[in-house]
Write a protein that holds these residues in place. Structure first.
Motif, PDB file in Angstrom:
ATOM      1  N   PRO A 107       1.074  -1.342   0.103  1.00  0.00           N
ATOM      2  CA  PRO A 107       0.134   0.076   0.027  1.00  0.00           C
ATOM      3  C   PRO A 107       0.743   1.215  -0.103  1.00  0.00           C
ATOM      4  CG  PRO A 107      -0.050  -1.007   2.209  1.00  0.00           C
ATOM      5  CD  PRO A 107       0.745  -1.913   1.495  1.00  0.00           C
ATOM      6  N   ILE A 108       0.479   2.443  -0.630  1.00  0.00           N
ATOM      7  CA  ILE A 108       0.767   3.575  -0.553  1.00  0.00           C
ATOM      8  C   ILE A 108       0.338   4.503   0.596  1.00  0.00           C
ATOM      9  CG2 ILE A 108       1.361   5.734  -1.729  1.00  0.00           C
ATOM     10  CD1 ILE A 108       1.055   4.156  -4.673  1.00  0.00           C
ATOM     11  N   GLY A 109       0.951   4.486   1.544  1.00  0.00           N
ATOM     12  CA  GLY A 109       0.405   5.101   2.712  1.00  0.00           C
ATOM     13  C   GLY A 109      -0.575   4.250   3.553  1.00  0.00           C
ATOM     14  N   ARG A 110      -1.394   4.964   4.459  1.00  0.00           N
ATOM     15  CA  ARG A 110      -2.337   4.168   5.419  1.00  0.00           C
ATOM     16  C   ARG A 110      -3.524   4.546   5.332  1.00  0.00           C
ATOM     17  NH1 ARG A 110       1.251   5.267  10.483  1.00  0.00           N
ATOM     18  NH2 ARG A 110       1.191   7.275   9.590  1.00  0.00           N
ATOM     19  N   LEU A 111      -4.707   3.852   5.746  1.00  0.00           N
ATOM     20  CA  LEU A 111      -5.991   4.392   5.936  1.00  0.00           C
ATOM     21  C   LEU A 111      -6.297   3.465   7.094  1.00  0.00           C
ATOM     22  CD1 LEU A 111      -8.313   5.881   5.097  1.00  0.00           C
ATOM     23  CD2 LEU A 111      -9.220   3.899   3.536  1.00  0.00           C
ATOM     24  N   ASP A 112      -6.896   4.102   8.302  1.00  0.00           N
ATOM     25  CA  ASP A 112      -6.827   3.352   9.448  1.00  0.00           C
ATOM     26  C   ASP A 112      -7.993   2.113   9.639  1.00  0.00           C
ATOM     27  OD1 ASP A 112      -9.381   4.324  11.008  1.00  0.00           O
ATOM     28  OD2 ASP A 112      -8.455   6.048  10.791  1.00  0.00           O
ATOM     29  N   LYS A 113      -7.802   1.336  10.412  1.00  0.00           N
ATOM     30  CA  LYS A 113      -8.449   0.025  10.309  1.00  0.00           C
ATOM     31  C   LYS A 113     -10.176   0.640  10.548  1.00  0.00           C
ATOM     32  CE  LYS A 113      -8.658  -4.415  12.424  1.00  0.00           C
ATOM     33  NZ  LYS A 113      -8.047  -5.234  13.501  1.00  0.00           N
ATOM     34  N   ASN A 114     -10.297   1.485  11.211  1.00  0.00           N
ATOM     35  CA  ASN A 114     -11.838   1.625  11.447  1.00  0.00           C
ATOM     36  C   ASN A 114     -12.385   2.506  10.301  1.00  0.00           C
ATOM     37  OD1 ASN A 114     -12.035   0.374  13.858  1.00  0.00           O
ATOM     38  ND2 ASN A 114     -11.121   2.190  14.954  1.00  0.00           N
ATOM     39  N   SER A 115     -11.648   2.693   9.143  1.00  0.00           N
ATOM     40  CA  SER A 115     -12.215   3.800   8.216  1.00  0.00           C
ATOM     41  C   SER A 115     -12.064   2.749   6.864  1.00  0.00           C
ATOM     42  CB  SER A 115     -10.989   4.971   7.970  1.00  0.00           C
ATOM     43  OG  SER A 115     -11.088   5.708   9.124  1.00  0.00           O
ATOM     44  N   HIS A 116     -12.783   3.336   6.036  1.00  0.00           N
ATOM     45  CA  HIS A 116     -12.619   2.719   4.607  1.00  0.00           C
ATOM     46  C   HIS A 116     -12.819   3.805   3.587  1.00  0.00           C
ATOM     47  CE1 HIS A 116     -16.634   3.067   2.085  1.00  0.00           C
ATOM     48  NE2 HIS A 116     -17.227   3.451   3.348  1.00  0.00           N
ATOM     49  N   GLY A 117     -12.492   2.891   2.399  1.00  0.00           N
ATOM     50  CA  GLY A 117     -12.404   3.810   1.123  1.00  0.00           C
ATOM     51  C   GLY A 117     -11.125   3.741   0.427  1.00  0.00           C
ATOM     52  N   LEU A 118     -10.677   4.690  -0.385  1.00  0.00           N
ATOM     53  CA  LEU A 118      -9.351   4.693  -1.341  1.00  0.00           C
ATOM     54  C   LEU A 118      -7.974   4.213  -0.810  1.00  0.00           C
ATOM     55  CD1 LEU A 118      -8.828   4.567  -4.378  1.00  0.00           C
ATOM     56  CD2 LEU A 118      -8.738   7.236  -4.281  1.00  0.00           C
ATOM     57  N   ILE A 119      -7.453   3.317  -1.199  1.00  0.00           N
ATOM     58  CA  ILE A 119      -6.024   3.225  -0.948  1.00  0.00           C
ATOM     59  C   ILE A 119      -5.683   2.658  -2.204  1.00  0.00           C
ATOM     60  CG2 ILE A 119      -6.221   0.976   0.136  1.00  0.00           C
ATOM     61  CD1 ILE A 119      -4.224   1.864   2.083  1.00  0.00           C
ATOM     62  N   LEU A 120      -4.309   3.298  -2.561  1.00  0.00           N
ATOM     63  CA  LEU A 120      -3.440   2.909  -3.763  1.00  0.00           C
ATOM     64  C   LEU A 120      -2.494   1.788  -3.404  1.00  0.00           C
ATOM     65  CD1 LEU A 120      -2.857   6.295  -5.456  1.00  0.00           C
ATOM     66  CD2 LEU A 120      -4.979   4.690  -5.812  1.00  0.00           C
ATOM     67  N   LEU A 121      -2.273   0.857  -4.231  1.00  0.00           N
ATOM     68  CA  LEU A 121      -1.232  -0.215  -3.997  1.00  0.00           C
ATOM     69  C   LEU A 121      -0.536  -0.344  -5.234  1.00  0.00           C
ATOM     70  CD1 LEU A 121      -4.360  -1.571  -2.564  1.00  0.00           C
ATOM     71  CD2 LEU A 121      -2.309  -2.743  -1.488  1.00  0.00           C
ATOM     72  N   THR A 122       0.880  -0.598  -5.109  1.00  0.00           N
ATOM     73  CA  THR A 122       1.743  -0.695  -6.390  1.00  0.00           C
ATOM     74  C   THR A 122       2.915  -1.806  -5.783  1.00  0.00           C
ATOM     75  OG1 THR A 122       3.081   0.497  -7.957  1.00  0.00           O
ATOM     76  CG2 THR A 122       3.062   1.142  -5.627  1.00  0.00           C
ATOM     77  N   ASN A 123       3.834  -2.168  -7.004  1.00  0.00           N
ATOM     78  CA  ASN A 123       4.939  -2.465  -6.819  1.00  0.00           C
ATOM     79  C   ASN A 123       6.143  -1.895  -7.180  1.00  0.00           C
ATOM     80  OD1 ASN A 123       4.521  -2.784  -9.306  1.00  0.00           O
ATOM     81  ND2 ASN A 123       5.079  -5.082  -9.464  1.00  0.00           N
ATOM     82  N   ASN A 124       5.718  -0.688  -7.448  1.00  0.00           N
ATOM     83  CA  ASN A 124       6.715   0.588  -7.977  1.00  0.00           C
ATOM     84  C   ASN A 124       7.254   1.236  -6.633  1.00  0.00           C
ATOM     85  OD1 ASN A 124       8.369   2.514  -9.185  1.00  0.00           O
ATOM     86  ND2 ASN A 124       6.868   3.273 -10.573  1.00  0.00           N
ATOM     87  N   GLY A 125       8.358   0.849  -6.117  1.00  0.00           N
ATOM     88  CA  GLY A 125       8.851   1.735  -4.905  1.00  0.00           C
ATOM     89  C   GLY A 125       9.284   3.152  -5.164  1.00  0.00           C
ATOM     90  N   ASP A 126       9.419   3.395  -6.466  1.00  0.00           N
ATOM     91  CA  ASP A 126       9.861   4.808  -6.768  1.00  0.00           C
ATOM     92  C   ASP A 126       8.793   6.080  -6.521  1.00  0.00           C
ATOM     93  OD1 ASP A 126      12.537   4.513  -7.168  1.00  0.00           O
ATOM     94  OD2 ASP A 126      12.376   4.706  -9.434  1.00  0.00           O
ATOM     95  N   ILE A 127       7.564   5.619  -6.572  1.00  0.00           N
ATOM     96  CA  ILE A 127       6.536   6.459  -6.732  1.00  0.00           C
ATOM     97  C   ILE A 127       5.877   6.899  -5.343  1.00  0.00           C
ATOM     98  CG2 ILE A 127       5.713   5.931  -9.004  1.00  0.00           C
ATOM     99  CD1 ILE A 127       3.019   4.918  -7.662  1.00  0.00           C
ATOM    100  N   VAL A 128       6.351   5.828  -4.017  1.00  0.00           N
ATOM    101  CA  VAL A 128       5.658   6.021  -2.924  1.00  0.00           C
ATOM    102  C   VAL A 128       6.088   7.247  -2.073  1.00  0.00           C
ATOM    103  CG1 VAL A 128       5.481   4.731  -0.657  1.00  0.00           C
ATOM    104  CG2 VAL A 128       5.586   3.352  -2.843  1.00  0.00           C
ATOM    105  N   ASN A 129       7.412   7.508  -2.240  1.00  0.00           N
ATOM    106  CA  ASN A 129       7.587   8.761  -1.409  1.00  0.00           C
ATOM    107  C   ASN A 129       7.093   9.861  -2.092  1.00  0.00           C
ATOM    108  OD1 ASN A 129       8.903   7.388   0.639  1.00  0.00           O
ATOM    109  ND2 ASN A 129      10.691   7.231  -0.388  1.00  0.00           N
ATOM    110  N   LYS A 130       7.204   9.945  -3.246  1.00  0.00           N
ATOM    111  CA  LYS A 130       6.660  11.099  -4.106  1.00  0.00           C
ATOM    112  C   LYS A 130       5.210  11.526  -3.748  1.00  0.00           C
ATOM    113  CE  LYS A 130       9.941  10.561  -8.160  1.00  0.00           C
ATOM    114  NZ  LYS A 130      10.480  11.724  -8.049  1.00  0.00           N
ATOM    115  N   ILE A 131       4.475  10.355  -3.736  1.00  0.00           N
ATOM    116  CA  ILE A 131       2.838  10.756  -3.362  1.00  0.00           C
ATOM    117  C   ILE A 131       2.770  10.982  -1.916  1.00  0.00           C
ATOM    118  CG2 ILE A 131       0.880   9.463  -3.076  1.00  0.00           C
ATOM    119  CD1 ILE A 131       1.268   7.646  -5.460  1.00  0.00           C
TER     120      ILE A 131
END
Length: 243
Positions: A107-131
């Motif tokens: 996952p790119i970042g987090r969304l806490d356990k008691n929340s729902h909705g959009l989260i992005l996932l990838t296997n491209n580590g280069d974009i994680v810190n940029k986002i």
């Protein structure tokens, strides 16, 4: 092994992040645990790899080679309540086992356990810190319901900044939808930020859904389902994060 970025030299943690094995932080932990090897020798923090090196990870007492060429994957997922945004497999509610995607993703970042909705996932580590980099002021939008009537004073204070976690939150956009519901757009990602902001004003969040990250919208994606980002979405996303 295929050549690494046309013989560009990389730190070992960046290599493992870039080619989708894990984040740099997790890579450093694996190195400390002597689970990362370069040409059959244990890696050290800060080790540099080049196009001639073979990289291995110890998994279940066996060495697995990490290939330097991957097909990048970009996924939008509507995370259900109760699912944890972690790759830690011993956590039975982890997002990776729930999605069960055939390739290694994170996952790119987090969304806490008691929340729902959009989260992005990838296997491209280069974009994680940029986002995730807060100074880039990348927008994330949420729909929030609270336990009592929303006042103009509440909106004004939320908009201006609230002291939580020993700092003042950045100014944000917020507007009231009805007596108990508001939309909010943040440009930072402090731990449980919206919940903490509301609690500081004596409000309690009863529902929280993330609906947008940058240009990527949740739309009508069903809870617990994922989709691949479109080419148009990726092109705009890369433009926004400077790739």
């Amino acid at each position: 092994m295929d050549k690494i970025l046309n013989q560009e030299k990389l730190r070992i943690n960046k290599f493992l992040s870039k080619y989708g094995y894990c984040s740099r932080r997790v890579a450093d932990e694996l190195i400390k645990q002597n689970k990362v090897f370069i040409n059959n020798h244990p890696a050290t923090l800060g080790s540099i790899v080049n196009s001639y090196d073979k990289i291995y990870i110890k998994e279940n007492s066996k060495l697995k080679e990490i290939e330097s060429q991957v097909d990048f994957v970009y996924i939008a997922f509507n995370k259900p309540l109760g699912i944890t945004s972690t790759t830690y497999r011993k956590d039975k509610s982890n997002i990776i086992d729930f999605i069960n995607y055939p390739k290694r993703i994170f996952p790119i970042g987090r969304l806490d356990k008691n929340s729902h909705g959009l989260i992005l996932l990838t296997n491209n580590g280069d974009i994680v810190n940029k986002i995730l980099r807060s100074e880039n002021n990348h927008e994330k939008e949420y729909l929030v319901r609270v336990n009592k009537e929303i006042t103009e004073d509440f909106l004004s204070k939320m908009r201006s900044g609230i002291k939580i976690l020993n700092q003042i939150t950045k100014p944000c956009k917020i507007w009231k939808l009805n007596e108990f519901t508001f939309r909010i757009i943040l440009t930072q990602g402090l731990n449980r930020q919206i919940r903490r902001m509301c609690e500081s004003l004596d409000y309690k969040v009863s529902y929280l859904k993330r609906t947008r990250i940058l240009n990527i919208k949740l739309g009508d994606l069903k809870i617990g389902k994922y989709r691949h980002l479109t080419n148009d979405e990726l092109n705009k996303l890369f433009e926004l994060i400077g790739i």
